[in-house]
Enzyme design. Structure first.
Site, PDB file in Angstrom:
ATOM      1  N   ASP A  10     -39.265 -15.360  37.464  1.00  0.00           N
ATOM      2  CA  ASP A  10     -39.305 -16.712  36.934  1.00  0.00           C
ATOM      3  C   ASP A  10     -37.989 -16.938  36.176  1.00  0.00           C
ATOM      4  OD1 ASP A  10     -40.305 -19.188  35.814  1.00  0.00           O
ATOM      5  OD2 ASP A  10     -40.609 -18.052  33.951  1.00  0.00           O
TER       6      ASP A  10
HETATM    7 MG   LIG Z   1     -41.302 -19.621  32.690  1.00  0.00          MG
END
Ligand SMILES: [Mg+2]
Length: 230
Positions: A10
């Protein structure tokens, strides 16, 4: 120890300090509307923003609407009626131009891991914004590919997002990959939905209020070396 072959990172609040970027952008739009910043406003914005991303994750709002409406709701609470799309444009420009501060140590972790694994970015966000921030941060060379929800047409935690990722990576099998991310509702749930192992980056030792769990939990990115046997 499992031998992972692909690492899916991420971006926001895992590698880049999105909180710092948001804070600065929020300050800018508040000033544009001649509203004084005051303690608590940023936290209130964050809660409203989070609620709108969750509506988007549940497919209750389109992305454009969610991004605009978060500002309408926020300024609405401050007694201002604003054009959310206009404010959002200004806000996103600030994030794109200035939102590339990296967490301490993140660069070293990426550099070292990229020598042993193919790394990929998986991020929910706006393509132009995320690409600009990645370029400004100078970390593109560490990644084989970048998957941005706006581009794929699906967002984490949707299974389709990860199916798209899988289809784009040569030889990819879900059982060989590890997702590293700070969000339980997008990164961790997305992994669970797609049969990919997950590592929850949880620097502030937050409680997990959900009925599902990540395979690993870390406070610092360099704990990945232990998980990955490096
Ligand atoms: Mg994040």
């Amino acid at each position: 120890m499992k031998n992972y072959k692909y690492l899916l990172f991420d971006l926001d609040d895992t590698i880049l300090d999105f909180g710092a970027a948001e804070n600065r952008a929020l300050e800018f739009v508040l000033e544009s509307q001649r509203v004084d910043n005051s303690p608590g406003l940023y936290d209130r914005y964050k809660a409203i923003n989070q609620a709108h991303w969750e509506m988007l994750e549940r497919n209750e709002l389109t992305k454009d609407r969610a991004l605009a409406k978060r500002h309408e709701v926020f300024f609405g609470e401050l007694g201002r009626s604003v054009d959310g799309a206009f404010i959002n444009e200004m806000y996103m420009t600030q994030i794109a131009e200035h939102g590339h501060r990296m967490f301490d140590g993140a660069l070293d972790v990426l550099r070292i891991l990229s020598e042993a694994f193919p790394l990929y970015i998986i991020t929910n966000g706006v393509k132009a914004t995320q690409e600009k921030r990645l370029a400004n941060a100078g970390i593109n060379p560490y990644f084989q590919d970048v998957f941005i929800s706006e581009d794929t047409g699906f967002q984490k935690p949707m299974k389709e997002f990860f199916e798209h990722v899988a289809a784009c990576i040569d030889g990819f099998t879900p059982g060989d990959a590890l997702i590293i991310g700070d969000s339980l509702t997008s990164d961790i749930l997305g992994g669970i939905n797609s049969g990919i192992d997950t590592c929850w980056y949880n620097p502030d030792a937050k409680e997990n209020p959900f009925g599902f769990k990540a395979d690993f939990e870390i406070r610092q990115l360099n704990e990945l070396f232990r998980i990955l046997g490096r």
